[in-house]
Design a protein around this motif. Structure first.
Motif, PDB file in Angstrom:
ATOM      1  N   THR A  83       0.837  -1.195   0.000  1.00 56.16           N
ATOM      2  CA  THR A  83       0.000   0.000   0.000  1.00 56.16           C
ATOM      3  C   THR A  83       0.876   1.252   0.000  1.00 56.16           C
ATOM      4  O   THR A  83       2.060   1.196   0.323  1.00 56.16           O
ATOM      5  CB  THR A  83      -0.902   0.038   1.251  1.00 56.16           C
ATOM      6  OG1 THR A  83      -0.071   0.187   2.408  1.00 56.16           O
ATOM      7  CG2 THR A  83      -1.724  -1.213   1.384  1.00 56.16           C
ATOM      8  N   LYS A  86      -5.508  -0.419  -2.124  1.00 52.17           N
ATOM      9  CA  LYS A  86      -6.149   0.890  -1.947  1.00 52.17           C
ATOM     10  C   LYS A  86      -7.285   0.816  -0.924  1.00 52.17           C
ATOM     11  O   LYS A  86      -7.541   1.779  -0.195  1.00 52.17           O
ATOM     12  CB  LYS A  86      -6.703   1.409  -3.287  1.00 52.17           C
ATOM     13  CG  LYS A  86      -5.658   1.536  -4.383  1.00 52.17           C
ATOM     14  CD  LYS A  86      -4.445   2.334  -3.946  1.00 52.17           C
ATOM     15  CE  LYS A  86      -3.374   2.365  -5.027  1.00 52.17           C
ATOM     16  NZ  LYS A  86      -2.106   2.947  -4.552  1.00 52.17           N
ATOM     17  N   ASP A 125      -5.660   0.996   2.326  1.00 55.58           N
ATOM     18  CA  ASP A 125      -5.250   2.389   2.538  1.00 55.58           C
ATOM     19  C   ASP A 125      -6.441   3.281   2.872  1.00 55.58           C
ATOM     20  O   ASP A 125      -6.277   4.475   3.143  1.00 55.58           O
ATOM     21  CB  ASP A 125      -4.563   2.930   1.275  1.00 55.58           C
ATOM     22  CG  ASP A 125      -3.049   2.855   1.370  1.00 55.58           C
ATOM     23  OD1 ASP A 125      -2.534   2.755   2.494  1.00 55.58           O
ATOM     24  OD2 ASP A 125      -2.376   2.900   0.325  1.00 55.58           O
ATOM     25  N   ASN A 168      -8.691   4.324   0.852  1.00 57.42           N
ATOM     26  CA  ASN A 168      -8.787   5.343  -0.183  1.00 57.42           C
ATOM     27  C   ASN A 168      -9.752   4.852  -1.259  1.00 57.42           C
ATOM     28  O   ASN A 168      -9.369   4.155  -2.211  1.00 57.42           O
ATOM     29  CB  ASN A 168      -7.401   5.618  -0.774  1.00 57.42           C
ATOM     30  CG  ASN A 168      -7.383   6.839  -1.668  1.00 57.42           C
ATOM     31  OD1 ASN A 168      -8.354   7.128  -2.366  1.00 57.42           O
ATOM     32  ND2 ASN A 168      -6.273   7.559  -1.647  1.00 57.42           N
ATOM     33  N   LEU A 202      -9.022   5.922  -5.083  1.00 59.30           N
ATOM     34  CA  LEU A 202      -7.989   5.170  -5.806  1.00 59.30           C
ATOM     35  C   LEU A 202      -8.361   3.691  -5.960  1.00 59.30           C
ATOM     36  O   LEU A 202      -7.988   3.059  -6.946  1.00 59.30           O
ATOM     37  CB  LEU A 202      -6.643   5.315  -5.084  1.00 59.30           C
ATOM     38  CG  LEU A 202      -6.004   6.711  -5.175  1.00 59.30           C
ATOM     39  CD1 LEU A 202      -4.679   6.735  -4.417  1.00 59.30           C
ATOM     40  CD2 LEU A 202      -5.782   7.118  -6.638  1.00 59.30           C
TER      41      LEU A 202
END
Length: 498
Positions: A160, A300, A303, A305, A308
């Motif tokens: 990541t 992602k 993460d 996120n 993304l």
């Protein structure tokens, strides 16, 4: 039940003590031993793990004070009451200096006997309660480190964006200074999960030999990141070979994979991948297309996120549209496999044996989708939900850590506890704990400690306790300093608050 030992060389005196104990404390105290000399008192108290000792001063072999002093050295928290005649009264008073709780003068008067024993029982109960809280706190702390270690290992596995930062943060957190890295993984031939006992056995062996270990027991393999500046030398040593053989020669067939050694932390994910090159499971081949592409999506997601993660998913989706020539049925078939991949990774992330996603329900919903755009939106929504779940889970973990810190403060606010002390206690860095505390509580550690102390001070002052006593009880040795702090917190002085 409180365990009591009676050390008295006179039979009639022992009988009198037992009479009072059975009459007044039948439901609270159990007499576990009776002895007639100090030496036996010492050994029996240790063997029986007693809470309370009634100890006569004059006994053969070892007198009561000598036995009491030896016991206090071995078990500082044990409660000892000295039994004495009037003629030995001055002698008994001196016993208080060696940590004896109290004394009883013969012949025993029931009211005096009860008062002294009650006082000892209250101390024992308070200590037991304190010990229980301490155990609970230590248990909470014990649960924090594996959570953090799992997070860093999984960030490395999925490479990541935050993996390097998290890795550096974690090594600082644990005070790890070595800069040579190596991965060792252990798994059964049939790929089922390594059981907790075996994982702990391996971890203990490796921890005792290498400088630092970060590890995680995943669903397919146990992963150990070894950090030690003498890695090459240690791996060649007889001592390490013995560790490896003790694991290889177990009844269950254990496969051991090692990466190369690196001193470049930027290659941390790359060296982990070396342990996967010889795996029998095709889905984990580092060159396998679906695994590498889907792995980026999950990276992602870890993460947290969504933007993304969706972008990476759309790359896969657009590839499928081209490769499968917009064939809805074939694209659905691939995406069902993608869901199985996500499910497996989520099981690994949450360390759960049971599937995380309800596959049958998702299968039914996918079956009802009759257009490509709707299919794409459906999977984007699944990814968004997963990111939300991980965000909530991360918040819960942070709250759990800070709740543990708050418990520690609640138990120790009377002492001079600094942020360094608390960070030390839970094995965190001062910087990380300070930042995390402010994030979760909205105030810094120092202000929270003042709040706990002042709220307790307000309660005690309302109950009529003296300012000097209250100051001491809430962690201030200087009354004037306490008064200034109290006024700053409440707006009025302690005297006016009363």
């Amino acid at each position: 039940m409180i365990k009591l030992l009676i050390a008295e060389d006179e039979h009639l005196e022992r009988k009198a003590i037992k009479f009072f104990i059975n009459k007044l404390y039948k439901e609270e105290i159990r007499i576990v031993a009776e002895v007639s000399n100090g030496e036996e008192a010492f050994f029996q108290a240790l063997e029986k793990d007693v809470d309370l000792v009634l100890m006569d001063i004059k006994m053969p072999k070892l007198n009561g004070l000598e036995a009491a002093e030896k016991l206090k050295e071995k078990i500082p928290g044990i409660e000892i009451i000295i039994l004495t005649a009037h003629s030995e009264f001055d002698y008994a008073q001196k016993s208080i200096k060696i940590g004896v709780s109290d004394y009883l003068v013969k012949p025993y008067v029931e009211a005096d006997f009860k008062e002294v024993i009650d006082s000892a029982l209250n101390k024992i109960k308070a200590k037991k309660k304190e010990n229980e809280k301490e155990k609970e706190l230590l248990e909470k702390i014990k649960n924090i480190s594996p959570v953090l270690e799992k997070e860093i290992i999984l960030n490395i596995i999925y490479n990541t964006e935050s993996s390097i930062n998290n890795f550096l943060k974690h090594t600082r957190l644990l005070g790890i200074k070595a800069e040579n890295y190596l991965f060792i993984t252990f798994n059964y031939q049939d790929q089922h999960k390594i059981n907790t006992d075996l994982y702990n056995y391996i971890r203990k062996k490796l921890k005792n030999y290498f400088d630092a270990i970060i590890s995680y027991n995943g669903l397919i393999n146990s992963i150990f990141l070894i950090i030690d500046n003498q890695l090459e030398k240690k791996l060649k040593s007889i001592a390490y070979k013995k560790i490896e053989n003790s694991i290889k020669n177990r009844e269950e067939k254990i496969l051991i994979n090692k990466s190369s050694i690196s001193s470049d932390f930027n290659r941390i994910s790359e060296i982990y991948n070396q342990t996967k090159e010889s795996t029998a499971d095709a889905q984990f081949s580092i060159n396998n297309y679906p695994y590498q592409s889907e792995k980026k999506v999950f990276a992602k997601i870890i993460d947290k996120n969504y933007k993304l993660a969706r972008k990476e998913f759309n790359k896969i989706y657009n590839y499928l549209l081209k490769e499968e020539k917009n064939n809805l049925s074939r694209i659905k078939s691939f995406l069902r496999r993608f869901l199985i991949f996500l499910n497996r990774r989520l099981m690994e992330y949450y360390n759960e044996q049971q599937p995380f996603l309800e596959m049958q329900s998702l299968e039914n919903e996918i079956e009802l989708i009759d257009n490509l755009e709707g299919l794409k939106i459906y999977f984007e929504q699944i990814i968004e939900n997963l990111v939300d779940d991980l965000c909530n889970n991360a918040k819960e973990q942070k709250v759990q850590i800070i709740e543990t810190v708050k418990d520690y403060i609640d138990e120790n606010y009377k002492e001079d506890i600094s942020l360094d002390d608390v960070a030390d206690y839970i094995s965190f860095s001062k910087y990380y704990l300070s930042k995390l505390f402010k994030e979760v509580e909205g105030i810094n550690y120092k202000d929270y400690l003042i709040k706990v102390r002042m709220e307790e001070a307000k309660k005690r002052l309302k109950e009529g306790e003296k300012i000097k006593v209250v100051a001491c009880e809430v962690g201030y040795s200087d009354r004037n300093y306490f008064s200034r702090a109290f006024k700053k917190y409440t707006g009025i002085s302690p005297g006016k608050f009363q």
